[in-house]
Design an enzyme around this catalytic site. Structure first.
Site, PDB file in Angstrom:
ATOM      1  N   HIS A 133       1.250  -8.600  -7.708  1.00 47.76           N
ATOM      2  CA  HIS A 133       0.918  -9.376  -6.499  1.00 47.76           C
ATOM      3  C   HIS A 133       2.103  -9.431  -5.531  1.00 47.76           C
ATOM      4  O   HIS A 133       2.382 -10.470  -4.934  1.00 47.76           O
ATOM      5  CB  HIS A 133       0.494 -10.811  -6.873  1.00 47.76           C
ATOM      6  CG  HIS A 133      -0.838 -10.883  -7.560  1.00 47.76           C
ATOM      7  ND1 HIS A 133      -2.030 -10.961  -6.873  1.00 47.76           N
ATOM      8  CD2 HIS A 133      -1.166 -10.875  -8.880  1.00 47.76           C
ATOM      9  CE1 HIS A 133      -3.039 -11.021  -7.736  1.00 47.76           C
ATOM     10  NE2 HIS A 133      -2.549 -10.966  -8.964  1.00 47.76           N
ATOM     11  N   ASP A 148       0.660 -13.377 -13.182  1.00 45.86           N
ATOM     12  CA  ASP A 148      -0.718 -12.989 -13.502  1.00 45.86           C
ATOM     13  C   ASP A 148      -0.999 -11.538 -13.136  1.00 45.86           C
ATOM     14  O   ASP A 148      -0.339 -10.968 -12.273  1.00 45.86           O
ATOM     15  CB  ASP A 148      -1.707 -13.890 -12.749  1.00 45.86           C
ATOM     16  CG  ASP A 148      -1.500 -13.834 -11.243  1.00 45.86           C
ATOM     17  OD1 ASP A 148      -0.336 -13.950 -10.809  1.00 45.86           O
ATOM     18  OD2 ASP A 148      -2.482 -13.650 -10.502  1.00 45.86           O
ATOM     19  N   GLU A 149      -1.969 -10.982 -13.802  1.00 46.09           N
ATOM     20  CA  GLU A 149      -2.567  -9.688 -13.441  1.00 46.09           C
ATOM     21  C   GLU A 149      -1.528  -8.627 -13.112  1.00 46.09           C
ATOM     22  O   GLU A 149      -1.654  -7.928 -12.106  1.00 46.09           O
ATOM     23  CB  GLU A 149      -3.506  -9.865 -12.241  1.00 46.09           C
ATOM     24  CG  GLU A 149      -4.652 -10.807 -12.533  1.00 46.09           C
ATOM     25  CD  GLU A 149      -5.532 -11.087 -11.312  1.00 46.09           C
ATOM     26  OE1 GLU A 149      -6.749 -11.115 -11.485  1.00 46.09           O
ATOM     27  OE2 GLU A 149      -5.004 -11.271 -10.203  1.00 46.09           O
ATOM     28  N   ALA A 150      -0.536  -8.486 -13.969  1.00 54.84           N
ATOM     29  CA  ALA A 150       0.504  -7.475 -13.728  1.00 54.84           C
ATOM     30  C   ALA A 150       0.024  -6.129 -14.283  1.00 54.84           C
ATOM     31  O   ALA A 150       0.684  -5.515 -15.113  1.00 54.84           O
ATOM     32  CB  ALA A 150       1.816  -7.925 -14.362  1.00 54.84           C
TER      33      ALA A 150
END
Ligand code: TNX
Length: 484
Positions: free
Chosen positions: A236, A299-301
């Site tokens: 992100h 998150d969401e790496a």
């Protein structure tokens, strides 16, 4: 007394009435800068509602009749945020151990005396009774994503006002994402000037200067709300990667991202400059933050190697700690070695147990219940639905302590309602998604589980709808609620 949100821990109505008069004063003891400030907050609200003078009397000599008394006194059972509020026909008596407790008692009082804005100047009446109230959870949060679409200082302040009215005490600002970087960092100025110039669909870009951010922190603090800054990493991060080519492994700046897909960006974890960058950002953020926590996302790496990710999170925690703060991150940080001072924020419920095994506490933001950006139903004009449709009852009818077998009450620092802004452009969009779900989460975070139930909430929130309407707040008229 039967429409309070959040529901107080205990409540005993006495069926009479207190009425504010043109000579009613607010008596405050002891008079300290903070107790005078909360008294002024109450006075301003009541003046606005009635047109009466509502003067404040510091350290009054003796008790007079028909007044509002605010007092600080020692009562350890009230803790740091609890209060006791007695209303009789002769006066209002509010007691707490702390100014925060007085402030929450004032919010209750303001809900009890519902003036009609249409009839000003007007009598202001409240039902009598006694309330003793303490919160269930220390962390009662709301997250606002100002990265996908940027929201002005004014919009954030208006949201803060609503959080305070419902006794929430944390505002978590999601300050960076692929689409935008929203906080001035003096040592890396292009983060804001370049990274802040984009947004979803190329709309609503911008950033807060440090002076503006301090103004928000102070405005929130006056309402007993701590701002928790989040810089999302190592994924992100496209906005930062667009601002500084050297943060990319290939040394090439990324193009600004205006879509809403996730999981494609990553800081370059092999380069030492990445850690210098993070240290500068975290140092400046820590200096802007009176609160204990810096949120580092995590998150969401999906574009980051898994082993590198876990080493990265551990290293970031040492940087956060170096600047005197505790690390908070989305639940994925539970996969890394984290300290017991860290806090993991659950949104899907996959890694909470791993965080708890390491002694960390959790904050619950389950997508199916606490994601205010989920559509209410298939027809909702705003929002996403990856976690399902979240109607008012879905937001309300769950218990943090039984959400997951791995997570008990003592593991839970609190609850947070998350509002992601991929589809939201205006303040009306924010409030349409927040109400009546934010108030549901506020009650879950504050009120004892045994005292609350959906049928009671749906009746009480209808009365709030009438007030929201009168105040021009744009909200969702859920068909599950019989709006007045
Ligand atoms: C997942 S929740 C995300 C965000 C999105 C959100 C939309 C989380 C930690 N990551 O990047 O905005 O879903 O609901």
């Amino acid at each position: 007394m039967n429409h309070l949100i959040p529901l107080p821990a205990s409540l005993l109505p006495t069926q009479l009435e207190f009425q504010l008069g043109p000579d009613t004063q607010i008596l405050v003891a002891p008079a300290t800068p903070e107790t005078l400030r909360v008294s002024e907050f109450l006075a301003a609200a009541l003046r606005h509602a009635t047109g009466y003078a509502l003067s404040i009397v510091p350290d009054p000599p003796a008790h007079a009749r028909d007044q509002i008394f605010l007092t600080l006194h020692d009562d350890s059972t009230l803790g740091a945020e609890g209060y006791e509020l007695n209303l009789t026909p002769d006066g209002v008596f509010l007691r707490a151990q702390t100014p925060a407790g007085l402030f929450y008692g004032i919010q209750t009082l303001l809900q009890l005396g519902a003036p009609s804005p249409a009839q000003k100047p007007q009598t202001w009446r409240a039902a009598t009774g006694s309330i003793r109230d303490v919160p269930r959870f220390a962390w009662r949060g709301a997250m606002l994503d100002v990265a996908r679409h940027f929201f002005s200082v004014q919009d954030v302040k208006r949201y803060i006002d609503w959080l305070a009215a419902y006794k929430l005490n944390r505002l978590h600002l999601h300050l960076s994402d692929d689409q935008g970087w929203r906080i001035e960092i003096k040592t890396w100025d292009k983060l804001a000037t370049i990274g802040g110039s984009s947004g979803v669909g190329g709309k609503k870009s911008g950033y807060y200067t440090q002076a503006e951010y301090r103004e928000l922190v102070a405005y929130a603090a006056e309402r007993f709300i701590v701002i928790v800054p989040e810089i999302d990493m190592p994924g992100h991060t496209n906005a930062a990667l667009a601002a500084y080519p050297e943060l990319n492994c290939d040394g090439v700046a990324r193009e600004p991202h205006t879509g809403i897909e996730v999981g494609f960006s990553s800081l370059c974890l092999d380069k030492e400059i990445t850690y210098q960058f993070l240290e500068d950002v975290i140092r400046e953020l820590a200096a802007l933050t009176p609160g204990e926590f810096i949120h580092i996302g995590g998150d969401e790496a999906h574009a980051t190697d898994k082993t590198a990710y876990t080493q990265f999170i551990a290293r970031v925690e040492t940087i956060v700690e170096k600047y005197g703060k505790r690390m908070m991150g989305w639940e994925e940080i539970g996969q890394a070695k984290i300290s017991a001072r860290a806090v993991a924020q659950l949104w899907r419920g996959e890694y909470g147990a791993q965080a708890i095994q390491q002694g960390a506490q959790v904050i619950l933001s389950p997508g199916k219940h606490a994601y205010l950006d989920m559509q209410y139903n298939e027809q909702s004009p705003l929002g996403l639905h990856w976690a399902g449709y979240v109607e008012a009852q879905d937001a309300y009818a769950w218990d943090p302590a039984t959400l997951s077998a791995d997570i008990g009450e003592s593991n839970i620092l609190g609850v947070e309602a998350a509002l992601w802004s991929e589809t939201l452009l205006t303040f009306d969009d924010i409030t349409f998604m927040a109400f009546p779900r934010l108030t549901a989460i506020a009650e879950i975070a504050w009120s004892p589980q045994a005292a609350r139930n959906w049928e009671s909430y749906r009746q009480r929130v209808a009365a709030h709808g009438a007030r929201w309407q009168a105040l021009g707040l744009h909200f969702y008229r859920s068909p599950q609620i019989d709006w007045e």
